[in-house]
Design a protein around this motif. Structure first.
Motif, mmCIF file in Angstrom:
data_model
loop_
_atom_site.group_PDB
_atom_site.id
_atom_site.type_symbol
_atom_site.label_atom_id
_atom_site.label_comp_id
_atom_site.label_asym_id
_atom_site.label_seq_id
_atom_site.Cartn_x
_atom_site.Cartn_y
_atom_site.Cartn_z
ATOM 1 N N GLU A 38 0.832 -1.208 0.000
ATOM 2 C CA GLU A 38 0.000 0.000 0.000
ATOM 3 C C GLU A 38 0.866 1.257 0.000
ATOM 4 O OE1 GLU A 38 -3.341 2.326 2.732
ATOM 5 O OE2 GLU A 38 -3.171 0.151 2.861
ATOM 6 N N ALA A 39 1.892 1.268 0.837
ATOM 7 C CA ALA A 39 2.792 2.429 0.890
ATOM 8 C C ALA A 39 3.505 2.615 -0.455
ATOM 9 C CB ALA A 39 3.805 2.258 2.015
ATOM 10 N N LEU A 40 3.914 1.505 -1.050
ATOM 11 C CA LEU A 40 4.598 1.567 -2.339
ATOM 12 C C LEU A 40 3.663 2.079 -3.430
ATOM 13 C CD1 LEU A 40 7.190 0.999 -3.907
ATOM 14 C CD2 LEU A 40 6.434 -1.381 -4.186
ATOM 15 N N ASN A 41 2.427 1.586 -3.430
ATOM 16 C CA ASN A 41 1.436 2.080 -4.399
ATOM 17 C C ASN A 41 1.264 3.583 -4.286
ATOM 18 O OD1 ASN A 41 0.870 -0.451 -5.435
ATOM 19 N ND2 ASN A 41 -1.051 -0.714 -4.315
ATOM 20 N N GLN A 42 1.102 4.055 -3.061
ATOM 21 C CA GLN A 42 0.870 5.478 -2.840
ATOM 22 C C GLN A 42 2.079 6.301 -3.282
ATOM 23 O OE1 GLN A 42 -0.982 6.327 0.920
ATOM 24 N NE2 GLN A 42 -0.352 8.472 0.930
ATOM 25 N N ALA A 43 3.282 5.800 -2.985
ATOM 26 C CA ALA A 43 4.504 6.498 -3.391
ATOM 27 C C ALA A 43 4.613 6.548 -4.919
ATOM 28 C CB ALA A 43 5.721 5.805 -2.794
ATOM 29 N N ARG A 44 4.226 5.469 -5.573
ATOM 30 C CA ARG A 44 4.288 5.443 -7.036
ATOM 31 C C ARG A 44 3.260 6.395 -7.646
ATOM 32 N NH1 ARG A 44 5.263 -1.138 -7.520
ATOM 33 N NH2 ARG A 44 7.551 -1.013 -7.639
ATOM 34 N N ILE A 45 2.081 6.469 -7.043
ATOM 35 C CA ILE A 45 1.053 7.377 -7.550
ATOM 36 C C ILE A 45 1.495 8.831 -7.395
ATOM 37 C CG2 ILE A 45 -1.303 8.211 -7.189
ATOM 38 C CD1 ILE A 45 -1.152 5.534 -8.640
ATOM 39 N N GLU A 46 2.257 9.123 -6.346
ATOM 40 C CA GLU A 46 2.789 10.483 -6.151
ATOM 41 C C GLU A 46 3.522 10.975 -7.392
ATOM 42 O OE1 GLU A 46 5.204 11.121 -2.677
ATOM 43 O OE2 GLU A 46 3.968 9.757 -1.479
ATOM 44 N N THR A 47 4.222 10.072 -8.062
ATOM 45 C CA THR A 47 5.058 10.454 -9.206
ATOM 46 C C THR A 47 4.244 10.799 -10.453
ATOM 47 O OG1 THR A 47 5.331 8.190 -10.079
ATOM 48 C CG2 THR A 47 6.847 8.886 -8.345
ATOM 49 N N THR A 48 2.942 10.475 -10.455
ATOM 50 C CA THR A 48 2.122 10.681 -11.649
ATOM 51 C C THR A 48 1.550 12.091 -11.744
ATOM 52 O OG1 THR A 48 0.046 10.006 -10.569
ATOM 53 C CG2 THR A 48 1.418 8.259 -11.541
ATOM 54 N N GLY A 49 1.556 12.815 -10.631
ATOM 55 C CA GLY A 49 0.962 14.140 -10.620
ATOM 56 C C GLY A 49 -0.459 14.162 -10.087
ATOM 57 N N ILE A 50 -1.028 12.993 -9.792
ATOM 58 C CA ILE A 50 -2.350 12.930 -9.163
ATOM 59 C C ILE A 50 -2.232 13.471 -7.738
ATOM 60 C CG2 ILE A 50 -4.155 11.345 -8.341
ATOM 61 C CD1 ILE A 50 -3.348 9.470 -10.665
ATOM 62 N N ASN A 51 -3.221 14.240 -7.312
ATOM 63 C CA ASN A 51 -3.205 14.784 -5.952
ATOM 64 C C ASN A 51 -3.401 13.659 -4.936
ATOM 65 O OD1 ASN A 51 -2.819 17.469 -6.675
ATOM 66 N ND2 ASN A 51 -5.002 17.897 -6.791
ATOM 67 N N VAL A 52 -2.362 13.372 -4.191
ATOM 68 C CA VAL A 52 -2.382 12.296 -3.205
ATOM 69 C C VAL A 52 -1.489 12.715 -2.037
ATOM 70 C CG1 VAL A 52 -0.544 11.118 -4.485
ATOM 71 C CG2 VAL A 52 -1.872 9.842 -2.833
ATOM 72 N N PRO A 53 -1.883 12.448 -0.787
ATOM 73 C CA PRO A 53 -1.001 12.786 0.334
ATOM 74 C C PRO A 53 0.330 12.052 0.209
ATOM 75 C CG PRO A 53 -3.206 12.218 1.099
ATOM 76 C CD PRO A 53 -3.151 11.853 -0.353
ATOM 77 N N LYS A 54 1.424 12.737 0.496
ATOM 78 C CA LYS A 54 2.744 12.119 0.374
ATOM 79 C C LYS A 54 3.008 11.162 1.536
ATOM 80 C CE LYS A 54 5.106 15.726 -2.286
ATOM 81 N NZ LYS A 54 3.874 16.420 -2.669
ATOM 82 N N VAL A 55 3.597 10.021 1.204
ATOM 83 C CA VAL A 55 4.016 9.067 2.238
ATOM 84 C C VAL A 55 5.259 9.620 2.916
ATOM 85 C CG1 VAL A 55 4.876 6.745 2.700
ATOM 86 C CG2 VAL A 55 3.078 7.082 1.010
ATOM 87 N N LEU A 56 5.254 9.643 4.246
ATOM 88 C CA LEU A 56 6.393 10.157 5.008
ATOM 89 C C LEU A 56 7.249 9.036 5.593
ATOM 90 C CD1 LEU A 56 4.553 13.069 6.867
ATOM 91 C CD2 LEU A 56 5.854 13.178 4.733
ATOM 92 N N GLU A 57 6.599 7.961 6.045
ATOM 93 C CA GLU A 57 7.354 6.819 6.556
ATOM 94 C C GLU A 57 6.435 5.626 6.781
ATOM 95 O OE1 GLU A 57 8.677 6.812 10.735
ATOM 96 O OE2 GLU A 57 7.735 8.790 10.933
#
Length: 249
Positions: A38-57
């Motif tokens: 889940e954390a990896l998915n969210q981090a990968r989505i961050e790179t697309t430009g979609i508005n998503v909260p950034k994973v911190l840890e």
């Protein structure tokens, strides 16, 4: 970190706020692999430009896995729909527009939708004949590589205080056919008891995306079967009613 302000409780997860951080704590027994995915998915989505909260840890708290992300101050689209009944159609259109925007993007490192669905169909405990028919239908559907959220519904959209929409909960994200994700959203609205909104959503999505409604409906039995492994008993009953591979032929 302070875990004294609960902002949401979901299936086997409790979400807290600590200042400008959002802490999602997974209950005992939750798979480490699923948390990291889940954390990896969210981090990968961050790179697309979609508005998503950034994973911190990613960490552990009292022996439980936790994902720490940016806290987004605002209300979910679900809350806004409940508080402003007169604007419900407007919010349904926003739901459609946000989903269409997500599906303009691709992310080649995400797992493949068809692979995940095939695994879930195998785990569904449906009859061997039904599983075979579902696997066959799934393999015959067109292969795409669009981002599919996997649980796109109004509770997973936060409208920030300045009006910016953020999409959360990327645990089920894959790459695949956008119409499968649309079928999943339609079923989610039905499972929530809001069939009227579900029909409006589907009609509007098909109109705006120029997608044949029949094409989305062909995904319904496949998506319903793949969701059975995640649903509770009440949801399972409704999902089983959708698992009919002769419909929409």
């Amino acid at each position: 970190m302070k875990l004294d302000r609960v902002i949401a409780v979901r299936n086997k997860k409790t979400i807290y706020r600590d200042g400008d951080k959002c802490i999602k704590v997974f209950h005992d027994g939750f798979s480490k692999a699923d948390v990291l995915n889940e954390a990896l998915n969210q981090a990968r989505i961050e790179t697309t430009g979609i508005n998503v909260p950034k994973v911190l840890e990613v960490t552990t708290i009292d022996g439980k896995w936790a994902i720490v992300s940016e806290y987004i101050s605002g209300k979910t689209l679900s809350q806004l729909m409940t508080e402003n009944e007169d604007k419900k159609d407007e919010y349904i259109e926003l739901l459609v527009d946000l989903q269409m925007d997500i599906q303009k993007h691709s992310c080649s490192l995400l797992n493949k939708l068809k692979d995940k669905m095939n695994i879930h169909i195998c785990q569904s405990k449906l009859s061997a004949t039904t599983r075979y028919d579902l696997h066959t239908r799934l393999e015959g559907m067109p292969k795409h590589t669009k981002i599919c959220h996997g649980d796109f519904n109004p509770t997973n959209i936060i409208i920030s205080d300045d009006g910016t929409p953020y999409i959360v909960d990327w645990s089920h994200a894959t790459q695949g056919n956008a119409s499968a994700d649309v079928a999943r959203t339609y079923l989610a609205l039905c499972l929530d008891g809001d069939t009227e909104s579900a029909e409006k959503y589907l009609d509007l999505f098909c109109e705006k995306s120029k997608t044949e409604k029949h094409y989305v409906q062909r995904w319904m039995p496949i998506v319903a079967a793949s969701q059975i492994v995640r649903g509770n008993e009440k949801e399972r009953e409704l999902l089983l009613s959708w698992v009919n591979v002769v419909d929409y032929e």
